[in-house]
Design an enzyme around this catalytic site. Structure first.
Site, PDB file in Angstrom:
ATOM      1  N   LEU A   1     124.195  85.710 124.960  1.00 43.12           N
ATOM      2  CA  LEU A   1     124.092  87.124 125.297  1.00 43.12           C
ATOM      3  C   LEU A   1     124.005  88.036 124.077  1.00 43.12           C
ATOM      4  O   LEU A   1     124.082  89.256 124.201  1.00 43.12           O
ATOM      5  CB  LEU A   1     125.270  87.534 126.184  1.00 43.12           C
ATOM      6  CG  LEU A   1     125.403  86.732 127.485  1.00 43.12           C
ATOM      7  CD1 LEU A   1     126.616  87.169 128.273  1.00 43.12           C
ATOM      8  CD2 LEU A   1     124.144  86.860 128.327  1.00 43.12           C
ATOM      9  N   CYS A   2     123.855  87.451 122.887  1.00 40.26           N
ATOM     10  CA  CYS A   2     123.705  88.256 121.678  1.00 40.26           C
ATOM     11  C   CYS A   2     122.272  88.766 121.549  1.00 40.26           C
ATOM     12  O   CYS A   2     121.321  88.098 121.948  1.00 40.26           O
ATOM     13  CB  CYS A   2     124.043  87.421 120.438  1.00 40.26           C
ATOM     14  SG  CYS A   2     125.805  87.206 120.173  1.00 40.26           S
ATOM     15  N   HIS A   3     122.142  89.957 120.960  1.00 42.06           N
ATOM     16  CA  HIS A   3     120.829  90.532 120.724  1.00 42.06           C
ATOM     17  C   HIS A   3     120.226  89.965 119.444  1.00 42.06           C
ATOM     18  O   HIS A   3     120.952  89.567 118.523  1.00 42.06           O
ATOM     19  CB  HIS A   3     120.929  92.060 120.598  1.00 42.06           C
ATOM     20  CG  HIS A   3     121.428  92.737 121.827  1.00 42.06           C
ATOM     21  ND1 HIS A   3     122.770  92.842 122.115  1.00 42.06           N
ATOM     22  CD2 HIS A   3     120.760  93.339 122.851  1.00 42.06           C
ATOM     23  CE1 HIS A   3     122.914  93.485 123.269  1.00 42.06           C
ATOM     24  NE2 HIS A   3     121.721  93.797 123.731  1.00 42.06           N
TER      25      HIS A   3
ATOM     26  N   MET B   1     129.197  89.044 115.586  1.00 44.51           N
ATOM     27  CA  MET B   1     128.928  87.649 115.921  1.00 44.51           C
ATOM     28  C   MET B   1     128.139  86.951 114.819  1.00 44.51           C
ATOM     29  O   MET B   1     128.317  85.751 114.579  1.00 44.51           O
ATOM     30  CB  MET B   1     128.164  87.559 117.243  1.00 44.51           C
ATOM     31  CG  MET B   1     128.977  88.020 118.457  1.00 44.51           C
ATOM     32  SD  MET B   1     130.606  87.247 118.569  1.00 44.51           S
ATOM     33  CE  MET B   1     130.178  85.510 118.591  1.00 44.51           C
ATOM     34  N   GLU B   2     127.276  87.698 114.142  1.00 44.37           N
ATOM     35  CA  GLU B   2     126.526  87.107 113.032  1.00 44.37           C
ATOM     36  C   GLU B   2     127.453  86.710 111.890  1.00 44.37           C
ATOM     37  O   GLU B   2     127.304  85.623 111.305  1.00 44.37           O
ATOM     38  CB  GLU B   2     125.462  88.088 112.545  1.00 44.37           C
ATOM     39  CG  GLU B   2     124.237  88.193 113.435  1.00 44.37           C
ATOM     40  CD  GLU B   2     124.484  88.905 114.759  1.00 44.37           C
ATOM     41  OE1 GLU B   2     123.632  88.796 115.662  1.00 44.37           O
ATOM     42  OE2 GLU B   2     125.531  89.573 114.902  1.00 44.37           O
TER      43      GLU B   2
ATOM     44  N   ASP C   1     131.202  68.536 107.248  1.00 45.72           N
ATOM     45  CA  ASP C   1     130.248  67.430 107.179  1.00 45.72           C
ATOM     46  C   ASP C   1     130.143  66.887 105.761  1.00 45.72           C
ATOM     47  O   ASP C   1     130.018  65.674 105.557  1.00 45.72           O
ATOM     48  CB  ASP C   1     128.880  67.908 107.663  1.00 45.72           C
ATOM     49  CG  ASP C   1     127.830  66.817 107.621  1.00 45.72           C
ATOM     50  OD1 ASP C   1     128.097  65.707 108.129  1.00 45.72           O
ATOM     51  OD2 ASP C   1     126.738  67.053 107.069  1.00 45.72           O
TER      52      ASP C   1
END
EC number: 4.6.1.17
Length: 353
Positions: free
Chosen positions: A75-77, A111-112, A126
């Protein structure tokens, strides 16, 4: 009661329509840490892992992750990111991660920034798993955000002690914190509701290049967190880039910036000059008190050229880049901080000031 923004009136997931919002500059800073072993930290700092170039690989992965956020989070733009910066720091048993994302648009970049931290952290895992398969990515969180109708937001409360919720590194953090608390008893801790923000800045060409371990920044960050500050950093910059580091530290207008290093007479020591360039008022008594305390035990402390003052409404203090210099700075600053910050905020004046 607040409502969930991504849920409509019928309880279905939705993507918010931001077309009516105005474009503003949006900045978000997020952080996290990979809890691991002292052996892994030493290997990464020495660039001696079986999978080489660990930090560069993780940095590129974090930046790429931020750019792919709208593909990963449904739902992120999609955002036109103008900048993504991923930085790393070290404690004895962890690699810290901080990401800053910036755009100009109708919605935020939280969010980014968070995705950059998460992807960089997973890449670190990793890269080190052959040596420490039990490494733990922990404490991915938003520190600050800026822009839009809500303006400037800083994470409330002390931004520390998240290692307790994980397994293999928690005890090291707890013992270190306990030792700090026993050594430095704050005269008055800030409550979570009014926790001010602080930034720790390290000027060290060697630490920025990963060729030496800085021990001063983590001590300052832990001390400030113990006083109830919301702490960003340590931010580590080469001596030649300290002006850029100060701009970065002051970007979100924290209540306090404490730098360590770059205060001597070496040709590369440029912290006082960079600090004076951003100060609007000096606090010469603070800098002199730190110098006098150091000189009483170590005559060469008189060579420190550190300054202190106000950059707008932010208090900036330079400390020498040595454990002893930081200890002297803590001893001088601790009884002053609550009153000093109250004065800068417009209160706390006493008749004898």
């Amino acid at each position: 009661m607040s409502e969930l923004s991504h849920v409509d009136g019928e309880g279905r997931a939705r993507m918010i329509d931001v077309s009516a919002k105005s474009d503003t500059t949006r900045i978000a800073v997020a952080a996290g840490e990979l809890l691991t072993t002292a052996e892994v930290v030493a290997l990464v700092r020495a660039d001696d892992m079986p999978k080489a170039d660990v930090l560069s690989t993780a940095r590129i992965a974090g930046i790429a992750g931020a750019k792919k956020t709208s593909e990963l989070i449904p739902l992120c733009h999609q955002l036109a990111l103008s900048s993504v910066k991923v930085e790393f720091g070290f404690t004895d048993t962890s690699i810290t991660i901080e990401a800053t994302a910036k755009t100009k648009g109708p919605t935020g970049v939280e969010m980014e920034a968070l995705t950059a931290v998460a992807v960089a952290g997973l890449t670190l895992h990793d890269m080190v798993k052959a040596v420490d398969p039990a490494a733990t990515l922990n404490g991915v969180r938003l520190l600050t955000k800026e822009g839009g109708k809500h303006g400037h937001w800083v994470r409330p409360g002390p931004d520390a002690d998240h290692a307790d919720s994980t397994g293999h590194a928690g005890n090291a953090h707890e013992s270190s914190s306990a030792a700090s608390d026993a050594k430095h008893q704050p005269s008055q801790s800030f409550t979570e509701a009014n926790a001010p923000s602080a930034v720790v800045l390290v000027a060290s060409t060697g630490a920025a290049a990963g060729t030496r371990i800085d021990t001063t920044g983590p001590v300052l960050a832990e001390w400030l967190a113990g006083l109830g500050f919301s702490v960003r950093g340590p931010l580590v910059y080469a001596d030649a880039d300290i002006a850029v580091g100060l701009a970065d530290a002051l970007r979100l207008e924290p209540a306090l910036v404490i730098s360590t290093g770059g205060t001597g007479a070496s040709p590369t020591d440029a912290t006082p000059e960079a600090t004076l360039a951003v100060l609007t008022r000096e606090l010469p008594g603070v800098a002199e008190a730190i110098r006098q305390r150091g000189t009483a035990k170590f005559p060469l402390a008189a060579l420190s050229r550190g300054v202190a003052g106000l950059a707008g409404r932010s208090v900036v203090v330079n400390l020498p880049g040595s454990p002893g210099g930081v200890e002297d700075g803590i001893a001088v600053l601790e009884p002053l901080l609550d009153h000093l910050l109250a004065q800068v905020a417009g209160g706390g004046n006493h008749d004898n000031n």
